[in-house]
Each structure stands twice: as C-alpha cells, then as structure tokens.
Design a protein around this motif. Sequence first.
Motif, PDB file in Angstrom:
ATOM      1  N   GLU A  98       0.815  -1.206   0.000  1.00 60.50           N
ATOM      2  CA  GLU A  98       0.000   0.000   0.000  1.00 60.50           C
ATOM      3  C   GLU A  98       0.857   1.268   0.000  1.00 60.50           C
ATOM      4  OE1 GLU A  98      -3.664   1.463  -0.552  1.00 60.50           O
ATOM      5  OE2 GLU A  98      -3.343  -0.646  -0.036  1.00 60.50           O
ATOM      6  N   GLU A  99       1.970   1.204   0.747  1.00 62.84           N
ATOM      7  CA  GLU A  99       2.781   2.418   0.882  1.00 62.84           C
ATOM      8  C   GLU A  99       4.157   2.039   1.422  1.00 62.84           C
ATOM      9  OE1 GLU A  99       1.093   5.987   2.972  1.00 62.84           O
ATOM     10  OE2 GLU A  99       2.754   5.591   4.347  1.00 62.84           O
ATOM     11  N   ALA A 100       5.178   2.756   0.966  1.00 63.65           N
ATOM     12  CA  ALA A 100       6.533   2.571   1.495  1.00 63.65           C
ATOM     13  C   ALA A 100       7.116   3.943   1.816  1.00 63.65           C
ATOM     14  CB  ALA A 100       7.420   1.837   0.503  1.00 63.65           C
ATOM     15  N   GLU A 101       7.823   4.012   2.929  1.00 63.97           N
ATOM     16  CA  GLU A 101       8.406   5.283   3.373  1.00 63.97           C
ATOM     17  C   GLU A 101       9.827   5.021   3.861  1.00 63.97           C
ATOM     18  OE1 GLU A 101       7.566   8.268   7.084  1.00 63.97           O
ATOM     19  OE2 GLU A 101       5.850   7.736   5.824  1.00 63.97           O
ATOM     20  N   PHE A 102      10.739   5.943   3.575  1.00 62.84           N
ATOM     21  CA  PHE A 102      12.132   5.776   3.963  1.00 62.84           C
ATOM     22  C   PHE A 102      12.619   7.013   4.704  1.00 62.84           C
ATOM     23  CE2 PHE A 102      11.472   3.043   0.308  1.00 62.84           C
ATOM     24  CZ  PHE A 102      12.063   1.856   0.720  1.00 62.84           C
ATOM     25  N   ASP A 103      13.449   6.768   5.734  1.00 62.60           N
ATOM     26  CA  ASP A 103      13.934   7.883   6.545  1.00 62.60           C
ATOM     27  C   ASP A 103      15.287   7.510   7.153  1.00 62.60           C
ATOM     28  OD1 ASP A 103      14.033  10.327   7.741  1.00 62.60           O
ATOM     29  OD2 ASP A 103      12.344  10.000   9.100  1.00 62.60           O
ATOM     30  N   ALA A 104      16.095   8.525   7.445  1.00 56.66           N
ATOM     31  CA  ALA A 104      17.397   8.314   8.073  1.00 56.66           C
ATOM     32  C   ALA A 104      17.223   8.174   9.583  1.00 56.66           C
ATOM     33  CB  ALA A 104      18.339   9.471   7.757  1.00 56.66           C
ATOM     34  N   CYS A 105      18.029   7.278  10.181  1.00 54.11           N
ATOM     35  CA  CYS A 105      17.913   7.041  11.617  1.00 54.11           C
ATOM     36  C   CYS A 105      19.180   6.391  12.148  1.00 54.11           C
ATOM     37  CB  CYS A 105      16.708   6.142  11.911  1.00 54.11           C
ATOM     38  SG  CYS A 105      16.449   5.783  13.657  1.00 54.11           S
ATOM     39  N   ASP A 106      19.639   6.853  13.306  1.00 52.32           N
ATOM     40  CA  ASP A 106      20.787   6.265  14.000  1.00 52.32           C
ATOM     41  C   ASP A 106      20.253   5.249  15.007  1.00 52.32           C
ATOM     42  OD1 ASP A 106      23.013   5.584  15.427  1.00 52.32           O
ATOM     43  OD2 ASP A 106      23.551   7.623  16.030  1.00 52.32           O
ATOM     44  N   PHE A 107      20.496   3.953  14.756  1.00 53.10           N
ATOM     45  CA  PHE A 107      19.931   2.908  15.600  1.00 53.10           C
ATOM     46  C   PHE A 107      20.546   2.872  16.992  1.00 53.10           C
ATOM     47  CE2 PHE A 107      19.621   0.704  11.273  1.00 53.10           C
ATOM     48  CZ  PHE A 107      18.459   1.401  10.974  1.00 53.10           C
ATOM     49  N   ASN A 108      21.743   3.422  17.139  1.00 53.40           N
ATOM     50  CA  ASN A 108      22.360   3.472  18.459  1.00 53.40           C
ATOM     51  C   ASN A 108      21.820   4.612  19.312  1.00 53.40           C
ATOM     52  OD1 ASN A 108      25.046   2.143  16.842  1.00 53.40           O
ATOM     53  ND2 ASN A 108      24.530   1.325  18.852  1.00 53.40           N
ATOM     54  N   ASN A 109      21.048   5.480  18.677  1.00 57.66           N
ATOM     55  CA  ASN A 109      20.405   6.578  19.394  1.00 57.66           C
ATOM     56  C   ASN A 109      19.006   6.125  19.807  1.00 57.66           C
ATOM     57  OD1 ASN A 109      18.863   8.945  20.030  1.00 57.66           O
ATOM     58  ND2 ASN A 109      20.364  10.192  18.946  1.00 57.66           N
ATOM     59  N   LYS A 110      18.866   5.778  21.069  1.00 60.25           N
ATOM     60  CA  LYS A 110      17.608   5.225  21.575  1.00 60.25           C
ATOM     61  C   LYS A 110      16.421   6.134  21.284  1.00 60.25           C
ATOM     62  CE  LYS A 110      15.242   4.208  25.931  1.00 60.25           C
ATOM     63  NZ  LYS A 110      15.378   4.134  27.403  1.00 60.25           N
ATOM     64  N   ASP A 111      16.562   7.407  21.574  1.00 57.11           N
ATOM     65  CA  ASP A 111      15.438   8.332  21.416  1.00 57.11           C
ATOM     66  C   ASP A 111      15.031   8.482  19.955  1.00 57.11           C
ATOM     67  OD1 ASP A 111      15.418   8.757  24.147  1.00 57.11           O
ATOM     68  OD2 ASP A 111      16.760  10.484  24.043  1.00 57.11           O
ATOM     69  N   GLU A 112      16.033   8.538  19.060  1.00 57.54           N
ATOM     70  CA  GLU A 112      15.720   8.730  17.641  1.00 57.54           C
ATOM     71  C   GLU A 112      14.991   7.521  17.057  1.00 57.54           C
ATOM     72  OE1 GLU A 112      17.925   9.938  13.406  1.00 57.54           O
ATOM     73  OE2 GLU A 112      19.102   9.686  15.247  1.00 57.54           O
ATOM     74  N   LEU A 113      15.468   6.324  17.369  1.00 60.97           N
ATOM     75  CA  LEU A 113      14.827   5.124  16.852  1.00 60.97           C
ATOM     76  C   LEU A 113      13.411   4.968  17.379  1.00 60.97           C
ATOM     77  CD1 LEU A 113      14.847   2.492  15.289  1.00 60.97           C
ATOM     78  CD2 LEU A 113      15.981   1.389  17.225  1.00 60.97           C
ATOM     79  N   LEU A 114      13.243   5.183  18.671  1.00 58.51           N
ATOM     80  CA  LEU A 114      11.909   5.056  19.254  1.00 58.51           C
ATOM     81  C   LEU A 114      10.963   6.119  18.715  1.00 58.51           C
ATOM     82  CD1 LEU A 114      12.691   4.219  22.999  1.00 58.51           C
ATOM     83  CD2 LEU A 114      11.767   2.694  21.249  1.00 58.51           C
ATOM     84  N   LEU A 115      11.452   7.346  18.559  1.00 58.17           N
ATOM     85  CA  LEU A 115      10.604   8.438  18.072  1.00 58.17           C
ATOM     86  C   LEU A 115      10.095   8.149  16.664  1.00 58.17           C
ATOM     87  CD1 LEU A 115       9.381  11.265  18.301  1.00 58.17           C
ATOM     88  CD2 LEU A 115      11.562  12.177  17.458  1.00 58.17           C
ATOM     89  N   LYS A 116      10.996   7.773  15.767  1.00 60.22           N
ATOM     90  CA  LYS A 116      10.592   7.560  14.375  1.00 60.22           C
ATOM     91  C   LYS A 116       9.718   6.323  14.239  1.00 60.22           C
ATOM     92  CE  LYS A 116      14.162  10.292  12.268  1.00 60.22           C
ATOM     93  NZ  LYS A 116      15.125  10.476  11.166  1.00 60.22           N
ATOM     94  N   SER A 117      10.005   5.296  15.021  1.00 58.28           N
ATOM     95  CA  SER A 117       9.189   4.085  14.960  1.00 58.28           C
ATOM     96  C   SER A 117       7.809   4.318  15.550  1.00 58.28           C
ATOM     97  CB  SER A 117       9.893   2.948  15.704  1.00 58.28           C
ATOM     98  OG  SER A 117      11.145   2.665  15.141  1.00 58.28           O
TER      99      SER A 117
END
Length: 281
Positions: free
Chosen positions: A116-135
Amino acid sequence: QIREKKRTKRDKAVKAEEERKPQTDNSAKRNKRKLLYCDLGCNEGDLTLALGNAIMAETCDPMISLYCLGLDIDTELIKRAKSKNKQQHVYSYASQEDDDEDKDPSSMEAQVRYIEEAEFDACDFNNKDELLLKSKTYLARFDVERFRLISVFSTTMWIHIHGGDKGLVDFFQRICSMTDYLLLEPQPSKCYRSVNVRLRKLWRPEVDVSTERLELRENIEYEVDRILKDFGFDKVDVDVDANVDVSHKADINEHAYTQKKDETSRTAWKRKLQLYRRRET
C-alpha cells in the motif's frame, strides 16, 4: 521498440488496475487490516520493497494492506531509496518477459500484489530516542502498537561495534518491544575480524573489535539467540521440505518470510537467516 512495448504493457496494467478499483468507494480501503513492516538498515530500499511485495504475494488476502518503513543511518542511501520508491513502488507485470500482446492485464492480478505504501527515513539505531521516536511516530499514524515484522539484515555488527555489548542488547530490547516477528541476518564472528581490512580500503579509521571490548562477539550467533529468548522471542522452525499452501491464510506468516528455508538457512553471504516470533503470554 522494446522500450515502447514495455511502456504500453505498463500503461495497460495501470489502466486495468484503476478500472478494477471503485473510484468512489473508499470504505473497502478503510476496512482493510493494516499490517506494518519495518526494515532496519534498509540501504537503498531494494530488499525492503522486494520483501514487502513478496509478503503480499504470499498473503493473498484482498482485505490486508501492507505498509513498509525503511530506516538507515546513511542519508545518501535514503535519498536513493526514496527515488526508487517513486518508480518501483509495485511490481509491474510489464517488467516480466511476456510476448503475448493480447494478454489481459487484469489476469496478472493473481501474480502481482501491491504494497500500500513505502516510506524511507534516516535514523541512528544506536540513538535510543531517535529510533523510538521515528518508529512510534509511524506506528501512531495507523493506531497500532507494534510492527507485524521487523527485519535486520547485515546491520547488527555495526550496532555492536559502535554501541558495545550493552548497545547491542539495548537495541534488541527496543526492537523486540515494537514487533510481533523479527527476521534477522546477524553477521558472524568472522565478519568482525575482517572489518578493519574493509575500513582501511575505504581510507577510514580502524575500530576496536577485540573480544575484550566486545565479549559477545566470540559466539555472536548463539548470544543473539539467547538475548532474543530473554526478551520473549522464540525461533520459528520452518519445514524446508513442506509444500505449504498459504493462499488461505488471512495473515502474514512465517512461510511468507522464509519460503523453502529452515531456521539454519543461509544467504548468499553464507549467513544464517533467522525468523523469531513473539512468545504468547
């Protein structure tokens, strides 16, 4: 002439699909069950889109919609993924070698499924806050608690190197809290031994991959399995010899992810491809 032929086939497919869908009835789309797939370390997005479409091809349920999120730390790769997504959002039957000019495009419906839809974004997986926020932001859009599937291909070593043993364990804890299934391709210990050779060829500084610093590295595949079990996930045993008919399934299932592979199946890089499922409580 060949390009024109493919373009004509593609146009027929698009037209047939538009005619098949009711233009004024959006209720069917609203009533579909939305399943979310997240690919961590998506690179340029090729595998993300391919796996998403393969899942839909196996699911064969018109009342299921699959939405894909691809994340990667490399912003340049994400730019390429976004560009490819615009042109390769679906599998086109016109890309297949088919010389039958009179073939009805709508007859390809059984062979081709759309994400239905695909989306791509940059993210630092070692950054807990960034990964959780985007997910969590993506999940909130669909009012669901977890992804149906998260995949991690050839990424765990770099997370381990940059975050240490604790960083790797924390990463698994985060993604286990956000998914029902986990498809994993962990880099084996030998990859750690050769990482500095690769970095030197790229004129990049070497990193400390010693077992004194990365204790989990010694038997990383076993350790990953142990960690995931501690976080409530069990390995899925898929019968590689079973001829399983999944057309009747009303949900994404393990055979859609690892068709004709068992839990010790290996990729072209001779790495294990493991499927884990959240333990029922």
